[in-house]
Scaffold this motif. Structure first.
Motif, PDB file in Angstrom:
ATOM      1  N   VAL A   1     -33.453  -7.629  45.297  1.00  0.00           N
ATOM      2  CA  VAL A   1     -34.724  -8.178  44.813  1.00  0.00           C
ATOM      3  C   VAL A   1     -34.514  -8.929  43.502  1.00  0.00           C
ATOM      4  CG1 VAL A   1     -36.962  -7.504  43.841  1.00  0.00           C
ATOM      5  CG2 VAL A   1     -36.181  -6.502  45.994  1.00  0.00           C
ATOM      6  N   LEU A   2     -33.748  -8.336  42.605  1.00  0.00           N
ATOM      7  CA  LEU A   2     -33.532  -8.925  41.282  1.00  0.00           C
ATOM      8  C   LEU A   2     -32.825 -10.271  41.381  1.00  0.00           C
ATOM      9  CD1 LEU A   2     -34.017  -8.120  38.297  1.00  0.00           C
ATOM     10  CD2 LEU A   2     -31.680  -7.211  38.293  1.00  0.00           C
ATOM     11  N   GLY A   3     -31.998 -10.446  42.397  1.00  0.00           N
ATOM     12  CA  GLY A   3     -31.259 -11.686  42.569  1.00  0.00           C
ATOM     13  C   GLY A   3     -32.149 -12.898  42.748  1.00  0.00           C
ATOM     14  N   MET A   4     -33.376 -12.677  43.211  1.00  0.00           N
ATOM     15  CA  MET A   4     -34.306 -13.792  43.420  1.00  0.00           C
ATOM     16  C   MET A   4     -35.133 -14.112  42.182  1.00  0.00           C
ATOM     17  SD  MET A   4     -35.439 -13.244  47.393  1.00  0.00           S
ATOM     18  CE  MET A   4     -35.284 -11.467  47.418  1.00  0.00           C
ATOM     19  N   LYS A   5     -34.860 -13.399  41.096  1.00  0.00           N
ATOM     20  CA  LYS A   5     -35.542 -13.619  39.817  1.00  0.00           C
ATOM     21  C   LYS A   5     -37.066 -13.578  39.973  1.00  0.00           C
ATOM     22  CE  LYS A   5     -31.740 -16.417  37.984  1.00  0.00           C
ATOM     23  NZ  LYS A   5     -31.338 -17.726  37.387  1.00  0.00           N
ATOM     24  N   PRO A   6     -37.578 -12.489  40.544  1.00  0.00           N
ATOM     25  CA  PRO A   6     -39.022 -12.409  40.777  1.00  0.00           C
ATOM     26  C   PRO A   6     -39.799 -12.236  39.474  1.00  0.00           C
ATOM     27  CG  PRO A   6     -38.010 -10.309  41.248  1.00  0.00           C
ATOM     28  CD  PRO A   6     -36.884 -11.264  40.965  1.00  0.00           C
ATOM     29  N   GLU A   7     -41.021 -12.720  39.489  1.00  0.00           N
ATOM     30  CA  GLU A   7     -41.927 -12.505  38.371  1.00  0.00           C
ATOM     31  C   GLU A   7     -42.830 -11.307  38.618  1.00  0.00           C
ATOM     32  OE1 GLU A   7     -43.916 -16.147  37.068  1.00  0.00           O
ATOM     33  OE2 GLU A   7     -42.406 -17.284  38.169  1.00  0.00           O
ATOM     34  N   PHE A   8     -43.010 -10.965  39.897  1.00  0.00           N
ATOM     35  CA  PHE A   8     -43.901  -9.867  40.273  1.00  0.00           C
ATOM     36  C   PHE A   8     -43.269  -9.063  41.398  1.00  0.00           C
ATOM     37  CE2 PHE A   8     -47.261  -8.498  43.299  1.00  0.00           C
ATOM     38  CZ  PHE A   8     -47.812  -7.484  42.525  1.00  0.00           C
TER      39      PHE A   8
END
Length: 232
Positions: A163-170
């Motif tokens: 998940v973190l690899g996609m640089k999510p904001e939420f």
């Protein structure tokens, strides 16, 4: 301005002849989540918590209402527009095995979304994956193991790295520690707090455990039978 704003969101399921029977899984819910903030969502099993989280992310189609992300109404997004939004809005599941292919080594499991969304060049991939595995406090040697060789806590950290690899904001965190023993649960919760501080991520943190939600959240919403019945 709030990063996420939910307005009168509904998700109904119909059954019976001529759709006369209605199950109101999410029934007119409204709330906001600020940047870098966590809204905890508490309620008994079956109250609609997970359905709400998935409807917010557009994994389920809303029956009515609006989902505004960064000021933009995403309720009607479809196709490539919705796919592109997926890098900014992500979910951490209760069971990490649900998002990990048992035949795929950890390295490829973390690389898969990077490749799908073309988030880094192939010659940068190894370095990026090393950064992600370090960010979730796992050893690099685990990259070439299969999910079946990892503990529950390690599997959840791998899922978080994906998940973190996609640089999510939420991120919707849907009971992310409920299947872990107390010590590992605490470690994962501290990790989520650290990642929030490091990357400014906003969370909708779903749980039935009031103690966990109280520690994780800036604000808490209480849900019963598809409705928000109070905030604290």
């Amino acid at each position: 301005m709030a990063l996420l704003k939910i307005e009168d969101l509904k998700k109904y399921y119909y059954s019976g002849l001529f759709k006369k029977e209605v199950h109101r899984a999410v029934d007119g819910i409204s709330f906001e989540i600020g940047r870098g903030k966590t809204l905890g969502l508490v309620g008994k099993s079956g109250c609609g918590k997970s359905t709400l989280g998935r409807t917010v992310l557009r994994l389920l189609e809303p029956t009515a209402g609006r989902v505004l992300f960064d000021g933009q109404d995403i309720s009607g997004f479809k196709g490539s527009t919705l796919k592109n939004l997926g890098t900014k809005m992500q979910i951490i599941f209760q069971n990490p095995e649900s998002c990990l292919n048992p035949r795929m080594k950890v390295y490829d499991a973390i690389a898969e979304p990077l490749r799908l969304h073309r988030l880094c060049e192939r010659d940068e991939e190894r370095g990026r994956i090393q950064e992600l595995i370090e960010a979730v406090s796992l050893s690099e040697e685990l990259l070439f193991r299969y999910p079946g060789e990892l503990s529950g806590g390690q599997l959840q950290r791998v899922a978080i790295a994906r998940v973190l690899g996609m640089k999510p904001e939420f991120i919707v965190a849907d009971e992310p520690t409920s299947m872990l023993d107390p010590l590992v649960q605490a470690q994962v919760l501290f990790l989520l707090k650290k990642l929030q501080n490091d990357y400014g991520i906003s969370f909708l943190f779903i749980s039935h455990d009031m103690q966990v939600v109280d520690w994780m959240s800036d604000e808490i919403a209480f849900m019963e039978e598809g409705k928000i019945v109070g905030f604290r």
